[in-house]
Design a protein around this motif. Structure first.
Motif, PDB file in Angstrom:
ATOM      1  N   PHE A 320       0.253  -1.195   0.064  1.00 57.98           N
ATOM      2  CA  PHE A 320       0.257   0.019   0.370  1.00 57.98           C
ATOM      3  C   PHE A 320       0.950   1.501   0.145  1.00 57.98           C
ATOM      4  O   PHE A 320       2.245   1.056   0.708  1.00 57.98           O
ATOM      5  N   SER A 321       0.869   2.467  -0.842  1.00 63.21           N
ATOM      6  CA  SER A 321       1.550   3.658  -0.943  1.00 63.21           C
ATOM      7  C   SER A 321       0.014   4.093  -1.330  1.00 63.21           C
ATOM      8  O   SER A 321      -0.925   4.720  -1.238  1.00 63.21           O
ATOM      9  N   GLY A 322       0.259   5.857  -0.200  1.00 67.95           N
ATOM     10  CA  GLY A 322      -0.245   7.053  -0.374  1.00 67.95           C
ATOM     11  C   GLY A 322       0.004   7.857  -0.953  1.00 67.95           C
ATOM     12  O   GLY A 322       0.830   8.138  -2.141  1.00 67.95           O
ATOM     13  N   TRP A 323      -1.100   9.033  -1.334  1.00 58.53           N
ATOM     14  CA  TRP A 323      -1.178  10.176  -2.606  1.00 58.53           C
ATOM     15  C   TRP A 323      -0.133  11.806  -1.738  1.00 58.53           C
ATOM     16  O   TRP A 323      -0.218  12.561  -2.853  1.00 58.53           O
ATOM     17  N   GLN A 324       0.123  10.717  -0.686  1.00 61.63           N
ATOM     18  CA  GLN A 324       0.890  12.640   0.127  1.00 61.63           C
ATOM     19  C   GLN A 324       0.986  13.995  -0.693  1.00 61.63           C
ATOM     20  O   GLN A 324       1.664  14.269  -1.816  1.00 61.63           O
ATOM     21  N   VAL A 325      -0.830  13.657   0.018  1.00 64.58           N
ATOM     22  CA  VAL A 325      -0.969  15.557  -0.858  1.00 64.58           C
ATOM     23  C   VAL A 325      -0.463  16.817   0.448  1.00 64.58           C
ATOM     24  O   VAL A 325      -0.426  18.224   0.458  1.00 64.58           O
ATOM     25  N   PHE A 326      -1.386  16.069   1.687  1.00 67.93           N
ATOM     26  CA  PHE A 326      -0.670  16.744   2.450  1.00 67.93           C
ATOM     27  C   PHE A 326      -0.296  16.499   3.743  1.00 67.93           C
ATOM     28  O   PHE A 326      -0.673  15.056   4.109  1.00 67.93           O
ATOM     29  N   CYS A 327       0.430  17.573   4.562  1.00 68.20           N
ATOM     30  CA  CYS A 327       0.681  16.835   6.221  1.00 68.20           C
ATOM     31  C   CYS A 327       0.789  17.392   6.684  1.00 68.20           C
ATOM     32  O   CYS A 327       0.138  19.232   6.525  1.00 68.20           O
ATOM     33  N   MET A 328       0.869  17.467   8.297  1.00 69.70           N
ATOM     34  CA  MET A 328       0.844  18.566   9.466  1.00 69.70           C
ATOM     35  C   MET A 328       2.180  19.316   9.471  1.00 69.70           C
ATOM     36  O   MET A 328       3.852  18.344   9.673  1.00 69.70           O
ATOM     37  N   ARG A 329       2.232  20.338   9.698  1.00 66.87           N
ATOM     38  CA  ARG A 329       3.546  21.366  10.066  1.00 66.87           C
ATOM     39  C   ARG A 329       4.079  21.170  10.972  1.00 66.87           C
ATOM     40  O   ARG A 329       3.651  20.641  11.859  1.00 66.87           O
ATOM     41  N   TRP A 330       5.133  20.890  11.117  1.00 68.55           N
ATOM     42  CA  TRP A 330       6.266  20.498  12.027  1.00 68.55           C
ATOM     43  C   TRP A 330       6.087  21.031  13.494  1.00 68.55           C
ATOM     44  O   TRP A 330       5.852  21.172  14.433  1.00 68.55           O
ATOM     45  N   GLU A 331       6.731  22.837  12.921  1.00 71.01           N
ATOM     46  CA  GLU A 331       5.288  23.767  14.322  1.00 71.01           C
ATOM     47  C   GLU A 331       4.417  23.754  14.911  1.00 71.01           C
ATOM     48  O   GLU A 331       4.835  24.308  15.630  1.00 71.01           O
ATOM     49  N   PHE A 332       3.733  23.005  14.032  1.00 72.21           N
ATOM     50  CA  PHE A 332       2.016  23.085  14.342  1.00 72.21           C
ATOM     51  C   PHE A 332       2.464  21.937  15.503  1.00 72.21           C
ATOM     52  O   PHE A 332       1.765  21.599  16.683  1.00 72.21           O
ATOM     53  N   TYR A 333       3.278  20.588  14.839  1.00 71.72           N
ATOM     54  CA  TYR A 333       3.104  19.251  15.865  1.00 71.72           C
ATOM     55  C   TYR A 333       3.432  19.669  17.302  1.00 71.72           C
ATOM     56  O   TYR A 333       3.466  18.891  18.511  1.00 71.72           O
ATOM     57  N   ASP A 334       4.717  20.675  17.389  1.00 70.84           N
ATOM     58  CA  ASP A 334       5.099  20.753  18.444  1.00 70.84           C
ATOM     59  C   ASP A 334       4.471  21.747  19.332  1.00 70.84           C
ATOM     60  O   ASP A 334       4.655  21.790  20.166  1.00 70.84           O
ATOM     61  N   THR A 335       3.378  22.108  18.970  1.00 72.08           N
ATOM     62  CA  THR A 335       2.578  22.937  20.115  1.00 72.08           C
ATOM     63  C   THR A 335       2.246  21.459  20.957  1.00 72.08           C
ATOM     64  O   THR A 335       1.376  21.967  22.403  1.00 72.08           O
ATOM     65  N   PHE A 336       2.331  20.058  20.387  1.00 68.13           N
ATOM     66  CA  PHE A 336       1.703  19.226  21.400  1.00 68.13           C
ATOM     67  C   PHE A 336       2.838  19.199  22.468  1.00 68.13           C
ATOM     68  O   PHE A 336       4.585  18.876  21.591  1.00 68.13           O
TER      69      PHE A 336
END
Length: 506
Positions: A320-336
């Protein structure tokens, strides 16, 4: 209703809408060939007509609109050409993997794609007007049934009008059944007039005694409009307009209707019709949700939600592989926070099909905002419903409205605490030091709780930081870009009657 609403809806999506026969977004000549004498004779006739108005509300790719002869992305499809993903990549939370005009704030009147796909719901506002009128004239069912269908259609019409307001500001929707076949083009109404019409639809729907409070216990009709959804849409509208007292009133009402926060965050996205769901977009074998495939990298095999964790999600066969369209910005991930349980639904590392390990330091453009964890990604689509309105949003909206009215009161703090307790984090003392501090905290917490659910753009605009955050990311964003442009073909065909949004005129 004997048949499942979500399967009926998919059948209509496959065949396309056939209620109109015009060729463009403005023309309404020969709008409908239905009349009380030849169509609305039974409850089944009414049900079919009302269900057809839901056509843009699916997680599947989209629909063929028999009115224009064209195909449009559904509002809740995860493709970048759809309403909520295109809006998400303009925010601090989500980015496109590569160059994208929405991500880079270079959308123009001739852009097409999500711009046209979203604007097309103006036609469903007109169709809803026709259906409401036709049902009101029919005697083919009991008064209670007719009123229920009318309330359902008014709620759905209000949602489409809110969606248009969110992206374009007020537009010239058709709400008068007497002018549906009149091809004269009317100018755009004022914001006050437009918002009042949305409120009127929702107020009348809520006042309908035969309109069900909710469908959480009814699998066959789950996904239909209800009083709870009407309150939720009106709450969102009042938040959009910063009418805090009204927003608080609607949130408070929803807080008395039997909804509650689930104990496990992952269950919200893996389980249907729970106490936290107010409105979800149905998905099933006939109408997949392609969100997972849009966010997975093209070489994905297995992923990890914490560095060094054994928490694995993936297809171990490697096919299985994805279509790699959008992801979460690392700067936002770091707010968790590190101990935030919600991070278990976000992958920060993964192994490729060739067993090469990747993370933010070795090839990952951004984190993978998985959201739906109960799957091994064996297929491109999953049968998981998209949560359009859920109780966590209600609690956060109540807290924000209460804070704007009275500061960080204990009731506002208690509402948010239900969410942070589940996430395993605490509200810092600095967050409740005053109104401004709590406002800033609530914006960040809404982002963490509601990530990738289509709320972030609205939240940033309401807080006045949408454009400034885009500029901080390096975009040449302009203040007027809090709204998207009206599609150029609409402005051109109107011959000067419909004004383009400020800043987009040549």
């Amino acid at each position: 209703m004997k048949n499942s609403f979500k399967y009926i809806l998919m059948g209509i999506a496959l065949t396309g809408a056939t209620l109109v026969s015009c060729d463009d977004l403005l023309e309404t000549k020969n709008f409908s060939d239905m009349s009380p004498s030849n169509f609305f004779k039974t409850e089944g006739d009414m049900a079919a007509a009302v269900t057809g108005i839901y056509l843009p509300c699916t997680t599947n790719w989209g629909y063929s609109d028999g009115g224009t002869g064209k195909w449009y992305n559904a509002l809740f499809n995860a493709d970048i050409n759809a309403y909520y993903p295109a809006g998400m990549v303009t925010t601090d939370a989500v980015r496109h993997y590569s160059s994208n005009i929405f991500d880079e704030f270079t959308v123009g009147p001739a852009t097409g794609g999500a711009l046209t796909n979203t604007y097309n719901v103006i036609r469903f506002v007109a169709r809803a007007t026709d259906v409401i009128n036709q049902i009101g004239k029919s005697s083919g069912a009991t008064e209670d049934i007719r009123n229920r269908f009318i309330a359902e259609t008014k709620t759905l019409r209000a949602f489409y009008m809110y969606t248009l307001l969110d992206w374009y500001g007020p537009v010239n929707v058709k709400l008068n059944p007497e002018t549906l076949m009149d091809n004269s083009i009317q100018p755009r109404p004022s914001v006050a007039e437009y918002v009042a019409n949305i409120e009127k639809d929702l107020e009348e729907a809520i006042a309908t005694t035969s309109f069900p409070d909710k469908y959480n216990g009814d699998e066959l009709n789950w996904g239909r409009m209800s009083k709870a959804i009407a309150y939720g849409i009106r709450m969102k509208l009042h938040m959009h307009q910063k009418e805090w007292a009204k927003a608080k009133e609607d949130a408070s009402k929803l807080m008395t209707m039997g909804f509650s926060i689930l104990n496990n965050y992952e269950d919200v996205f893996n389980t249907s019709r729970t106490s936290e769901h107010i409105w979800s977009i149905p998905s099933n074998l006939a109408s997949d949700n392609y969100y997972i495939t849009e966010v997975l990298p093209s070489d994905f095999k297995r992923g990890y939600s914490h560095k060094g964790d054994s928490y694995i999600r993936g297809n171990e066969s490697g096919h299985f592989s994805g279509w790699q369209v959008f992801c979460m910005r690392w700067e936002f991930y770091d707010t968790f926070a590190d101990n935030d349980i919600r991070k278990k639904t976000i992958l920060c590392e993964y192994d490729t099909n060739d067993d090469v390990h990747k993370d933010r330091n070795s090839g990952m453009v951004g984190a993978i905002p998985l959201k739906y964890t109960d799957t091994q990604f064996a297929n491109y689509g999953i049968q998981k419903e998209h949560p359009a309105i859920r109780y966590a949003e209600v609690l956060l909206s109540y807290a924000e409205a209460e804070n704007e009215l009275n500061g960080p009161t204990q009731s506002a703090i208690n509402a948010v605490k239900q969410i942070t307790d589940r996430a395993g984090v605490t509200i810092p003392a600095s967050a409740i030091a005053g109104k401004d501090a709590f406002r800033t905290y609530l914006l960040a917490e809404r982002g963490r709780e509601l990530y990738c659910e289509g709320q972030r753009r609205q939240d940033l605009i309401r807080h006045g930081v949408y454009i400034s955050l885009a500029k901080a990311r390096g975009n040449n964003a302009k203040d007027y870009q809090v709204l998207f442009p009206i599609p150029q073909n609409v402005v051109t065909e109107a011959g000067g009657i419909i004004d383009q949004n400020e800043g987009y005129t040549k």
